[in-house]
Design a protein around this motif. Structure first.
Motif, PDB file in Angstrom:
ATOM      1  N   ARG A  55      -4.850  -5.700   3.759  1.00  0.00           N
ATOM      2  CA  ARG A  55      -4.477  -6.053   2.380  1.00  0.00           C
ATOM      3  C   ARG A  55      -5.439  -5.420   1.382  1.00  0.00           C
ATOM      4  O   ARG A  55      -5.039  -5.013   0.280  1.00  0.00           O
ATOM      5  CB  ARG A  55      -4.470  -7.559   2.215  1.00  0.00           C
ATOM      6  N   ILE A 103      -4.173  -2.155   0.886  1.00  0.00           N
ATOM      7  CA  ILE A 103      -3.014  -2.177  -0.018  1.00  0.00           C
ATOM      8  C   ILE A 103      -3.492  -2.251  -1.466  1.00  0.00           C
ATOM      9  O   ILE A 103      -2.961  -1.576  -2.359  1.00  0.00           O
ATOM     10  CB  ILE A 103      -2.089  -3.364   0.339  1.00  0.00           C
ATOM     11  N   VAL A 147      -3.938  10.354   0.578  1.00  0.00           N
ATOM     12  CA  VAL A 147      -3.373  10.159   1.908  1.00  0.00           C
ATOM     13  C   VAL A 147      -4.430  10.385   2.983  1.00  0.00           C
ATOM     14  O   VAL A 147      -4.490   9.645   3.969  1.00  0.00           O
ATOM     15  CB  VAL A 147      -2.117  11.028   2.109  1.00  0.00           C
ATOM     16  N   VAL A 183      -6.516   7.294   3.081  1.00  0.00           N
ATOM     17  CA  VAL A 183      -5.812   6.174   3.717  1.00  0.00           C
ATOM     18  C   VAL A 183      -5.770   6.347   5.231  1.00  0.00           C
ATOM     19  O   VAL A 183      -5.968   5.385   5.981  1.00  0.00           O
ATOM     20  CB  VAL A 183      -4.399   6.025   3.129  1.00  0.00           C
ATOM     21  N   SER A 226       3.793  -7.177  -3.436  1.00  0.00           N
ATOM     22  CA  SER A 226       3.051  -6.696  -2.261  1.00  0.00           C
ATOM     23  C   SER A 226       1.765  -7.489  -2.056  1.00  0.00           C
ATOM     24  O   SER A 226       1.251  -7.584  -0.949  1.00  0.00           O
ATOM     25  CB  SER A 226       2.739  -5.209  -2.398  1.00  0.00           C
ATOM     26  N   LEU A 273       3.693 -11.800   4.474  1.00  0.00           N
ATOM     27  CA  LEU A 273       3.889 -10.962   5.657  1.00  0.00           C
ATOM     28  C   LEU A 273       3.400  -9.547   5.370  1.00  0.00           C
ATOM     29  O   LEU A 273       3.741  -8.937   4.359  1.00  0.00           O
ATOM     30  CB  LEU A 273       5.372 -10.902   6.001  1.00  0.00           C
ATOM     31  N   LEU A 274       2.584  -9.035   6.276  1.00  0.00           N
ATOM     32  CA  LEU A 274       2.019  -7.713   6.045  1.00  0.00           C
ATOM     33  C   LEU A 274       3.084  -6.637   5.971  1.00  0.00           C
ATOM     34  O   LEU A 274       3.011  -5.713   5.181  1.00  0.00           O
ATOM     35  CB  LEU A 274       1.044  -7.377   7.174  1.00  0.00           C
ATOM     36  N   ALA A 298       4.589  -6.649   2.673  1.00  0.00           N
ATOM     37  CA  ALA A 298       3.656  -6.069   1.706  1.00  0.00           C
ATOM     38  C   ALA A 298       3.736  -4.556   1.732  1.00  0.00           C
ATOM     39  O   ALA A 298       3.739  -3.890   0.689  1.00  0.00           O
ATOM     40  CB  ALA A 298       2.237  -6.526   2.030  1.00  0.00           C
ATOM     41  N   THR A 299       3.847  -4.006   2.951  1.00  0.00           N
ATOM     42  CA  THR A 299       3.945  -2.555   3.073  1.00  0.00           C
ATOM     43  C   THR A 299       5.212  -2.041   2.412  1.00  0.00           C
ATOM     44  O   THR A 299       5.195  -1.033   1.694  1.00  0.00           O
ATOM     45  CB  THR A 299       3.942  -2.156   4.559  1.00  0.00           C
ATOM     46  N   LEU A 337       4.795  -2.070  -1.218  1.00  0.00           N
ATOM     47  CA  LEU A 337       3.971  -0.942  -1.653  1.00  0.00           C
ATOM     48  C   LEU A 337       4.802   0.329  -1.720  1.00  0.00           C
ATOM     49  O   LEU A 337       4.717   1.102  -2.683  1.00  0.00           O
ATOM     50  CB  LEU A 337       2.812  -0.771  -0.681  1.00  0.00           C
ATOM     51  N   ILE A 339       2.419   7.312   3.996  1.00  0.00           N
ATOM     52  CA  ILE A 339       1.480   6.192   3.986  1.00  0.00           C
ATOM     53  C   ILE A 339       2.129   4.941   4.556  1.00  0.00           C
ATOM     54  O   ILE A 339       1.501   4.166   5.280  1.00  0.00           O
ATOM     55  CB  ILE A 339       0.937   5.978   2.564  1.00  0.00           C
ATOM     56  N   PHE A 389       0.746   2.713   7.549  1.00  0.00           N
ATOM     57  CA  PHE A 389       0.549   1.270   7.455  1.00  0.00           C
ATOM     58  C   PHE A 389       1.270   0.537   8.573  1.00  0.00           C
ATOM     59  O   PHE A 389       0.708  -0.357   9.218  1.00  0.00           O
ATOM     60  CB  PHE A 389       1.042   0.756   6.096  1.00  0.00           C
TER      61      PHE A 389
END
Lengths: 468, 605, 106, 163
Positions: free
Chosen positions: C35, C38, C76, C79, D18, D23-24, D27-28, D31, D62, D66
């Motif tokens: 998170r 995120i 990217v 990440v 997000s 819940l992950l 969230a993804t 995003l 991405i 994730f």
């Protein structure tokens, strides 16, 4: 010449990776060593006109971008060369696994290209890109051994680094909007007529650099990252990398673009003074050698910052000189810490003791570097601190001059603690069978401390180097 | 020429550093040759006036040298000691380890000292001054194995005082708007006083005054002996007092009534007394001498601090005299160490017969330092007494008391080392000529400077003061007969005291017991003993107590250097450590807060 | 253009600020490293938006686009590296909780 | 402008989702949605090249990263997850309030700003800009990518000791 400084390492990096697998580690080590030595010699001799920058004229059409070498660039080139050289020597002995060593040299190549780029760039955004290249390879370097602690250090560094990126990129966006471009000339031209938002942009960019350079209160990641990094990585990290991306860029920015407004000066002085004091106090309480050195690094960065905050030429010279000195003695201290850790398996000051008898060379060299850091004359660190204090005093910042002097006593205090706990006194049980580190570990330490003494003794000529 | 005298030992030092240890004789040859040439150059330069300036770094920092009678005189003294001690070292250090380093540091010391004396720019002087610290560090560290700690201690103490010096120079420079020494003339009020005190700390610390002395006795045990003879006893003293005189006479306009003068005199008086009391209880030849090396500085500081012509001339004269007899004493100690292998007084004794020349040199130097007429120490001390009396009887009293203890302690030292018996005494032989020659020369100078004192006073010292001398001439016999009388009485008292002490306690000097407890003598002085017994005992108790107290003060200074800083900052440190919770969110918040403050700052300015 | 441009800038600026607030809040408050990642992504989104806005408003869109593309590429990479570190962290600690990453303090 | 406004509001809301979702995986997705909305905003602002990059790299690559991280790491039992869900509200309710306060607060700030027109030497064409004027950035990108490649090599390589 300018282009060679980034393309030679780049091409070498590519070529080395194309070699057969068996040859790779040794060849990359030798090639990088050669490049670093050549770069150091070039940077050391160039200001005296002994080496000419040849062939710099026609290349521009080929590549289409400007790389300019001035004396400030040479400073970073020199520091990067010296520190990189020492780190590589340390790595050759302390990294046992061949693959790890090869990866380390590769990443060091990238760091070197990044730093050389930073030293010569004249564009804010390109600067950011190179800083980011350095940062990414640093995250990975910290995790070279994939030690348990290292994940923590790398993640903290990554998170704060992204925060720094956000600040710098917002500032770049503001510059695009209010100055119409990102190159230094464009910004400098239009900065005069710009309003409050452009000033916010400056402040934001400086804050981003503060995070990268680890100044208080932007320093949270620094101690953890330095401590958890493998020995040779912390040498190069503490010696030059974070300084190149943080402090050096700041110097470049201040001199080439934004100049010294009263507000910037105040900002630099205040952050610098806080860093000096908090860094030194935090170092005083540490039990881990590397962590202590990390906090000391923060404190020393503070010195550079207050020198910059004078806004005078003398202050700038003092800052540049201290930058070089710091690169030398801090990488040496980390090299010593690496030697101690290698031989005793511990960095905890509580369990060490009497090492000076067992490891005389390490003991003496680390004493020299510590005393230089503390600004004990006539070692090189003393002269730069003297210049900083004179610069502060002459520019009327008496309060900060006093802080700088008092904090150098604090510096002395924590280094004496380090020396007493690790090197003096009774030989503790744990280290009773310890021997001196291997020659490869000692070469950088001896070399660097010889530089510390030498720079101190030929100070008049050294300072001429910076005055030019 | 003026550059040559700096460069010659510098280059010679660097060369001898490169000569490998195996090649015997080469380094010694280089050292002897270069110091003797240096002596010749210094003699040639004497009585010349040269100003030599080339613009250099900017910011008022020029490569500027100035040779005039004062610096020429110090230069000559340094060159003389350099030559004598290099000759001595050849014999003393022959065949020891790390000789190339020793000679390198020695020659570099001479070079830096010459540079510091000649420099006419404060920053340039500071540069040479710091070079000396490095050679000091090197010299101590090549001594015994434990020398590492002592070296660091010396480095830190001298380094801190040099920081003060550096601040003082920065302050002086900004007050006077120039770093050129010959152009500075500041009043000692307000910031000027601060600048003076800072510079003074640097100067008296170099000279080895209290409370910056505590490394000297340690170094006396750890470092090679010729080092002690050259650094703390001679060159550092010369430099420190030279600089103190420069700042008091040239750089600042001091007048006799000022608080600064009072401060200097107090430091001088305290140093005399405290150090000499420490010396009195020492049981080691070299350590005892090293405390005297501290104590004698007190006389010089006191003399210069009086700011009256008699005192200043006395102080400077004492400086050169002290350099002479103190290096002679250290050399005698070295000669004893070389021949017997120890400097512990309880193991020595009866050397007077076996080493007559050393003994005679020791006697000459000892009576000089005790101030017995007609040796040189007598004349300089008389002048200092004269000056001190002019400024206040309390300082005079301190000086006289110091004199008393000095004489007492040298009686003890001479008695313990050269009279009586010891196990080794019979096997001991006289030292070799190379060790004796410098001692003889220096002892001869002690006599010469005493018997024919117009020579040093007219040629060397009085020109330094110039107009400040107010037309007076201090050569010849002292004019104030009462002071001389008191001095003689004090010396006699010291002898008496020694006699009683030996009689009473018999310790440390046990070899002399049988003389004093001889049947006839003891009965004759029974009555006198009873009357004198109590005050003496109490006096000795007080002295012992004081000595212990001083020891505690000594320790306390160490403690301040090493522990107090940690103690005071502990609270801050733990608070800071607590705030570094390891939580990355906290760090992000800090950064954001910092950025917010920065932005606000930029907006409101 | 004057006032209208000014208004547009402030409008975009508000949204930029809101995205920043979201991102930083996420970094500071959450306990899960993913998170946090995120949150960092949201910050980068905000910045990318701001760069394009800068180019759009000042008519310097070419520069802004080329900068934005570079930023995206760097983003990217960061990440991916971060994801690698997080996976390693998970292997080491068997959890993604940020509270595990507090062993180094003081 | 109105379309832009709507898109931006949606973008902020997607970001909010997000963060707030428990819940992950969601969230993804949120995003990625934010990314897509940003892409549309970029199209609206005449920045198609950047928009394409944003769409393919951020929304696509991405998200993949994730999701693969989640699949590699997510081992939370359902019970624990449900228990934690209750507590989440306590920690996250200030966010919408904060957003409202910031948004409303900032909307009162309307200082005139002076926006600089592009420097005369600047080129309007993105291709010239990117390939000819900003080659150094491209070089820097190559460096970053190289570093990333080594990162992947080092980080995703299993431990030698067999763990």
């Amino acid at each position: 010449m300018n282009y060679l400084l980034i393309f030679v390492p780049f091409i070498a990096l590519v070529l080395v990776n194309l070699l057969p697998k068996k040859l790779r580690p040794i060849s990359s080590f030798l090639v990088l060593l050669l490049i670093l030595a050549a770069q150091s010699i070039f940077a050391a001799l160039a200001p005296f006109g002994l080496i000419r920058a040849v062939g710099a004229v026609r290349m521009e059409h080929l590549f289409g971008f400007h790389l300019l070498i001035d004396n400030l660039s040479l400073l970073l080139l020199l520091s990067a060369g010296i520190v990189g050289f020492s780190a590589l020597m340390v790595a050759w002995h302390s990294i046992k696994d061949e693959d790890d060593r090869f990866n380390f040299t590769n990443l060091l190549f990238i760091l070197l290209i990044g730093m050389n780029g930073i030293s010569m760039l004249r564009d804010l955004f390109s600067l950011y890109v190179f800083i980011e290249a350095i940062a990414v390879s640093t995250f990975i370097m910290i995790l070279l051994y994939k030690a348990r602690e290292a994940y923590e250090g790398a993640l903290k560094y990554l998170i704060l680094s992204v925060v720094a990126s956000v600040m710098m990129l917002s500032s770049i966006a503001l510059f695009i909007m209010f100055c119409g471009g990102t190159s230094f000339e464009v910004i400098k031209l239009s900065l005069v007529s710009s309003g409050a938002l452009a000033r916010i942009a400056i402040a934001l960019f400086i804050c981003g650099l503060f995070i990268k350079g680890g100044l208080v209160p932007f320093h949270g990641w620094l101690a953890d990252a330095y401590t958890s990094a493998p020995a040779p990585v912390s040498v190069v990290l503490a010696g030059v990398v974070t300084k190149a991306s943080g402090i050096f860029t700041l110097i470049r920015l201040l001199t080439a673009v934004i100049g010294f407004s009263p507000a910037t000066k105040d900002l630099l002085l205040i952050i610098g003074a806080i860093s000096i004091v908090i860094g030194a106090l935090a170092a005083l309480g540490q039990k881990d050698i590397k962590r202590m050195l990390a906090y000391s690094s923060i404190s020393q960065m503070g010195y550079i910052l207050v020198a910059l905050g004078c806004g005078t030429r003398l202050g700038l010279i003092a800052a540049a000189f201290h930058f070089l000195n710091h690169a030398i003695f801090k990488s040496q201290l980390f090299a010593n810490a690496a030697a101690v850790e290698e031989q005793t398996g511990s960095r905890d000051l509580g369990s060490l003791g009497g090492l000076a008898q067992k490891m005389p060379v390490t003991g003496i060299t680390s004493a020299i570097a510590s005393l230089s850091t503390a600004g004990i004359p006539p070692l090189s660190g003393f002269w730069s601190k003297l210049l900083i204090i004179i610069a502060l005093w002459v520019s009327g910042n008496y309060f900060y001059a006093v802080i700088a002097v008092l904090a150098s006593l604090l510096t002395l205090a924590y280094f004496l603690t380090l020396q007493r706990e690790a090197f003096f006194g009774q030989v503790s049980v744990k280290v009773s069978s310890v021997t001196e580190a291997s020659a490869g570990m000692l070469i950088p330490a001896v070399l660097l401390s010889a530089m510390t003494v030498g720079l101190g003794l030929v100070f008049p000529f050294v300072i001429k180097y910076f005055v030019r | 020429m003026i550059i040559a005298i700096i460069l010659l030992p510098l280059i010679a030092g660097l060369i001898s550093l490169m000569v490998p240890d195996r090649l015997k004789g080469v380094k010694e040859g280089i050292a002897l040759f270069s110091t003797i040439i240096g002596l010749i150059i210094a003699a040639l330069l004497f009585k010349q006036n040269i100003m030599f300036t080339i613009p250099w770094l900017g910011f008022g920092i020029d490569l500027s040298f100035r040779l005039y009678h004062f610096s020429a005189f110090i230069l000559l003294a340094i060159a003389g000691f350099g030559a004598a001690i290099s000759l001595y070292s050849v014999a003393f250090m022959w065949g020891k380890e790390k000789l190339n380093q020793f000679y390198a540091y020695f020659l570099l010391t001479v070079a830096f000292a010459n540079g510091a004396v000649l420099a006419n720019n404060l920053i340039l002087m500071l540069f040479f001054w710091e070079g000396l610290l490095l050679t000091l560090f090197g010299m101590i560290i090549i001594g015994k194995k434990e020398a590492f700690k002592t070296a660091i201690k010396a480095f830190v103490i001298v380094g801190i005082t040099d920081l003060c010096l550096m601040l003082g120079i920065a302050l002086t420079g900004s007050l006077a708007d120039t770093f050129t020494m010959s152009m500075i003339s500041l009043p000692t009020s307000g910031l000027g006083a601060l600048a003076f005190v800072l510079l003074m700390i640097g100067a008296i610390a170099k000279a080895g005054s209290m409370p910056f002395h505590s490394w000297i006795p340690d170094a006396a045990l750890d470092a090679p002996l010729p080092f002690m003879a050259i650094m703390p006893a001679a060159i550092e003293k010369l430099l420190g007092i030279y600089f103190l005189t420069r700042i008091s006479l040239d750089l600042f306009r001091l007048n006799p009534g000022s608080k600064i003068s009072l401060l200097l005199m107090t430091i001088g008086a305290l140093t005399i007394l405290l150090a000499v009391m420490m010396a009195l209880i020492q049981k080691d030849y070299k350590r005892l001498l090293s405390y005297h090396a501290i104590s004698q500085v007190g006389y010089m500081i006191l003399g210069i601090g009086t700011m009256v012509p008699a005192g200043i001339v006395g102080g400077l004269f004492h400086m050169i005299n002290n350099a002479l007899y103190k290096s002679c004493l250290f050399l005698s100690g070295g000669s004893v160490e070389k021949q017997t292998g120890t400097t512990d007084l309880s193991k020595l004794g009866g050397l007077g017969k076996q080493m007559p020349i050393t003994f005679i040199c020791f006697i000459v130097a000892a009576v000089s330092i005790s101030g017995v007429p007609p040796f040189n120490g007598f004349f300089s001390k008389e002048m200092i007494y004269d000056g001190a009396l002019e400024r206040g009887w309390i300082f005079y009293l301190a000086a006289v008391l110091g004199s008393f203890f000095t004489a007492a302690s040298f009686l003890k030292l001479g008695h313990a080392a050269y009279f009586g018996k010891s196990e080794t005494a019979n096997k001991t032989k006289e030292a070799s000529w190379a060790i004796l020659l410098p001692m003889i020369v220096i002892a001869g100078l002690c006599v010469l400077f005493g018997v024919y004192n117009p020579l040093p006073l007219h040629a060397l010292i009085q020109p330094v003061l110039g107009a400040k001398l107010e037309g007076r001439d201090f050569a010849g016999l002292p004019t104030n007969a009462i002071i001389v009388l008191i001095t003689l009485v004090v010396l006699a008292a010291a002898v008496l005291n020694h006699w009683f002490g030996v009689r009473r306690t018999g310790k440390g000097i046990g070899a002399a017991d049988h003389i004093h407890y001889a049947p006839g003598l003891s009965q004759t002085y029974d009555l006198a003993e009873k009357r004198y017994f109590d005050p003496y005992d109490i006096g000795m108790k007080i002295a012992n107590w004081l000595a212990k107290l001083l020891n505690a003060v000594d320790k306390a200074i160490d403690w301040i250097y090493e522990k107090l800083t940690v103690g005071v900052t502990f609270a801050f440190t733990s608070a800071i450590r607590w705030s570094h919770s390891g939580n990355v969110s906290t760090y992000v918040v800090w950064s954001l807060a910092g950025a917010a403050v920065a932005i606000i700052m930029v907006l409101i300015r | 253009m004057g006032i209208e441009m000014s208004q547009m800038f402030w409008t975009f600026f508000i949204f930029f600020a809101l995205l920043l607030v979201e991102g930083f809040y996420c970094i500071i408050v959450t306990y899960n490293f993913l998170r946090v990642l995120i949150g960092l992504e949201l910050l980068m989104k905000a910045v990318t938006l701001f760069i394009i806005v800068a180019g759009y408003l000042s008519g310097n869109l070419a520069l802004a686009q080329s900068i934005a593309i570079t930023v995206i590429v760097i983003e990217v990479v960061v990440v991916v590296v971060a994801a690698g570190i997080i996976i390693g962290f998970f292997r080491e600690y068997d959890s993604l909780n940020i509270k595990n990453a507090r062993s180094m303090k003081g | 402008m109105n379309v832009l406004l709507l898109l931006l509001i949606l973008m902020v809301l997607a970001g909010l989702w997000s963060i707030l979702t428990s819940l992950l995986l969601r969230a993804t997705i949120a995003l990625a949605l934010t990314s897509v909305l940003l892409t549309v905003v970029m199209f609206q602002m005449n920045a198609p090249l950047a928009a394409v990059f944003e769409l393919s790299v951020c929304a696509g690559l991405i998200s993949v990263v994730f999701i693969s991280v989640i699949s590699l790491t997510h081992r939370q039992p359902l019970k624990e997850y449900l228990a934690r869900r209750q507590k989440r509200i306590l920690r996250f309710w200030p966010l919408p309030v904060l957003l409202l306060v910031v948004g409303v607060g900032l909307s009162f700030v309307h200082r005139p700003v002076h926006i600089m027109l592009p420097h005369p030497t600047a080129f309007g064409d993105i291709r010239i800009m990117m390939w000819q004027l900003r080659r150094l950035d491209l070089f820097g990108q190559i460096l970053v990518l190289l570093a990333g490649v080594y990162g992947v090599l080092i980080l995703f390589r299993g431990n030698k000791n067999g763990n």
